[in-house]
Design an enzyme around this catalytic site. Structure first.
Site, PDB file in Angstrom:
ATOM      1  N   LYS A  79     -11.457  -2.179 -25.412  1.00  0.00           N
ATOM      2  CA  LYS A  79     -12.942  -1.504 -25.637  1.00  0.00           C
ATOM      3  C   LYS A  79     -13.800  -2.523 -26.398  1.00  0.00           C
ATOM      4  O   LYS A  79     -13.558  -3.418 -27.008  1.00  0.00           O
ATOM      5  CB  LYS A  79     -12.737  -0.306 -26.812  1.00  0.00           C
ATOM      6  CG  LYS A  79     -14.229   0.432 -26.906  1.00  0.00           C
ATOM      7  CD  LYS A  79     -13.730   1.734 -27.866  1.00  0.00           C
ATOM      8  CE  LYS A  79     -15.021   2.568 -27.942  1.00  0.00           C
ATOM      9  NZ  LYS A  79     -14.999   3.709 -29.026  1.00  0.00           N
ATOM     10  N   SER A 159     -16.592   8.279 -27.041  1.00  0.00           N
ATOM     11  CA  SER A 159     -17.421   7.175 -26.715  1.00  0.00           C
ATOM     12  C   SER A 159     -16.462   6.009 -25.995  1.00  0.00           C
ATOM     13  O   SER A 159     -16.920   5.218 -25.198  1.00  0.00           O
ATOM     14  CB  SER A 159     -17.765   6.274 -28.301  1.00  0.00           C
ATOM     15  OG  SER A 159     -16.604   5.804 -28.872  1.00  0.00           O
ATOM     16  N   SER A 183     -13.738  10.116 -30.373  1.00  0.00           N
ATOM     17  CA  SER A 183     -13.774   9.268 -29.332  1.00  0.00           C
ATOM     18  C   SER A 183     -12.347   8.582 -28.534  1.00  0.00           C
ATOM     19  O   SER A 183     -12.819   7.894 -27.617  1.00  0.00           O
ATOM     20  CB  SER A 183     -14.559   8.074 -29.813  1.00  0.00           C
ATOM     21  OG  SER A 183     -16.103   8.261 -30.229  1.00  0.00           O
TER      22      SER A 183
END
Lengths: 493, 95
Positions: A79, A159, A183
């Protein structure tokens, strides 16, 4: 030869050990898959093919010398929130333009020390603020899942939308992700993948761009429960560089798999039955209860009375912490600078242009609730409510509940550019209604795919555990996975 | 509680965002929607409840009071939009 990208981490691990193929061949297979798919899915914001091949070759050499680590030669996506030395790290934001850290986050350093290979950086909502991956400066990620008979693009959740989409579309063997209000678990549920947010303090936050420091935790998104257990074992550590990292040895999570849930008590919280919740979510929940009952667990109705206050309290605590954490982006130390007539105007211009609408909204809320005269009414009250939310969980765990089963999300994946959600930020926030309680209480939570809805889209269940009892979550999630099977999208990209 | 345009502009100043009148009007609506949503916390009885300061009960870790790191000025300024001799360059602050 079968497509190497279709192998789980545990399968690839065994076949790399058997010398069926090399880490370089496996890495090349993933790099080719990314090249073919990323134009359609937008899961990666940067790829590192040269570095990936070099690390894969080095991994093959280590294996040749009999020095293979736990993740030797396994290609992973990271990420964009994690600092990776010399590599694009922008938290999905314009304000970090061109930022290439001179250091490596603890979590990713742990993965590379175990032999894993980095394929690139994964798209995400800007500074991890969002539930659809639409707030990214790099544009939305497209969910590899589509409703049957439809070609409409759906969100992968957020997210960690890039992480979830890349894992579901087999563009990496597994991915790192982070979870502040859901998330990891919400995108995992939207993509038919497994995601675990461990207990606060289990993974070091060092080198992860901070959103809300008292809630942020790193964890993996993976194709199955076993892979999630393998990844978390490597990501978790005790770290001097994070004062909230907890001094507890990291257990062998994979060893917990296959254990029986016989005699375990699973709590079913009444407050998670929301008004207007689709029947399919209720049916999925009942199915999960039936599977665990069949496996010998005892089902116990429980009450967590402050559940409905978790999301409003979160939307005070998280923005307050974000407003403070994001003060560092000022056009001086890194990233974007937009000139002004003096330093204050330079700050204002840089932050106005560098941050997207959702980040500004939250920083504004945070600034307001922390401003003189409002602190007690908002922030202090929210932190007291947070104490009550945590106490609810402590009470039921104290009464013998081993884990809590809930739906992971109130719906399946929705369309990109959904009008209702665009018009009302609170509608988007409701995506995290079942997951946010877990962050507020610092507990571990895992999302595991449990079925498809009538349109053929994946739905997930969530298990919530006691602090540092991730092993029970892996064991129980594995039982659900055995009953539900695994879910892979039909390839259209 | 709700905010008006003047408050939005004041908060934007505190948060160091340049906002146009149009943006301020838009933010006013959005912030009021969020503040309306969090308003339900006022119905919770918080009498005698301690505010949470840490989700995990632990004593804060302390490191030895010693220099354990340093000599990284080049690394620290490496990503600056404008720097010279390992210093960050900014518009003039003191006249």
């Amino acid at each position: 030869m079968t497509d190497l990208t279709s192998l789980t981490i545990s399968e690839a691990r065994d076949r790399l050990a058997a010398k069926d193929f090399t880490a370089l061949e496996l890495t090349d297979a993933y790099l080719a898959a990314i090249d073919a798919a990323n134009g359609a899915l937008n899961a990666y914001v940067a790829t590192t093919p040269d570095q990936a091949r070099q690390t894969a070759s080095a991994s093959d050499k280590r294996r040749g010398k009999g020095e293979a680590g736990a993740l030797e030669g396994i290609p992973l996506g990271v990420k964009d929130l994690f600092a990776t030395e010399g590599v694009h790290t922008q938290a999905g934001s314009h304000i970090l333009d061109g930022f290439k850290p001179r250091y490596e986050s603890t979590v990713t350093a742990n993965l590379w020390a175990d032999g894993a290979v980095m394929l690139g950086k994964l798209n995400m909502d800007e500074f991890a603020m969002g539930s659809s991956n639409e707030t990214s400066y790099y544009g939305p990620v497209v969910n590899p899942w589509r409703a049957s008979g439809s070609n409409m693009d759906l969100v992968p959740g957020g997210s960690s939308g890039g992480s979830a989409a890349a894992v579901a579309a087999h563009l990496c063997a597994g991915a790192t992700a982070t979870d502040t209000g859901g998330s990891i678990r919400q995108p995992a549920a939207f993509t038919g993948t497994v995601g675990i947010k461990p207990t606060y303090g289990r993974c070091s936050r060092w080198g992860i761009a901070a959103f809300a420091s008292s809630l942020d935790q790193a964890g993996p998104i993976a194709r199955d429960v076993r892979d999630a257990a393998i990844l978390l074992k490597s990501m978790a550590s005790v770290d001097e560089k994070d004062t909230t990292s907890v001094d507890r040895p990291v257990p062998d999570y994979e060893a917990a798999l296959g254990g029986s849930v016989k005699g375990m008590t699973i709590g079913i919280p009444a407050e998670y039955r929301m008004d207007g919740m689709p029947d399919e979510i209720e049916a999925l929940w009942q199915q999960g209860i039936a599977w665990l009952k069949d496996a010998g667990a005892e089902i116990k109705p429980i009450s967590l009375p402050h559940t409905k206050y978790a999301l409003p309290a979160y939307y005070i605590v998280a923005p307050a912490e974000a407003s403070s954490n994001l003060a560092r982006y000022d056009g001086v130390k890194y990233g974007l600078r937009v000139p002004g007539k003096d330093i204050a105007e330079m700050y204002e211009n840089t932050r106005a242009e560098g941050f997207g609408a959702e980040v500004k909204r939250r920083v504004m809320i945070g600034t307001y609730v922390l401003s003189a005269g409002y602190y007690d009414a908002y922030y202090l009250r929210a932190q007291k409510v947070r104490t009550l939310i945590k106490r609810d969980f402590e009470t039921v765990f104290g009464e013998g509940v081993d884990a809590i089963l809930t739906p992971a999300t109130p719906s399946a994946a929705f369309g990109i550019g959904d009008q209702d959600m665009a018009a009302d930020p609170v509608k988007m926030y409701l995506n995290d209604i079942f997951t946010v309680t877990v962050n507020m209480a610092g507990l571990p939570g895992i999302a595991v795919p449990a079925g498809l809805d009538a349109k053929g889209l994946p739905l997930g269940l969530q298990l919530i555990g006691k602090p540092f009892d991730e092993e029970t979550l892996f064991r129980t999630a594995h039982v659900i996975e055995q009953a539900a099977g695994r879910f892979v999208p039909d390839r259209w990209w | 509680m709700s905010v008006d345009t003047a408050t939005v502009k004041r908060v934007a100043k505190l948060a160091r965002f340049r906002v146009s009148d149009e943006e301020a009007a838009h933010l006013e609506g959005e912030l009021n929607a969020i503040l309306g949503f969090v308003e339900q916390l006022s119905e919770v009885d918080i009498e005698g409840v301690e505010p949470m300061t840490s989700v995990t009960e632990m004593a804060m870790k302390k490191r030895p009071d010693a220099v354990t790191d340093g000599g990284k000025a080049t690394d620290i300024t490496a990503n600056a939009p404008n720097s010279e001799d390992n210093f960050f360059l900014v518009p003039k602050v003191v006249e």
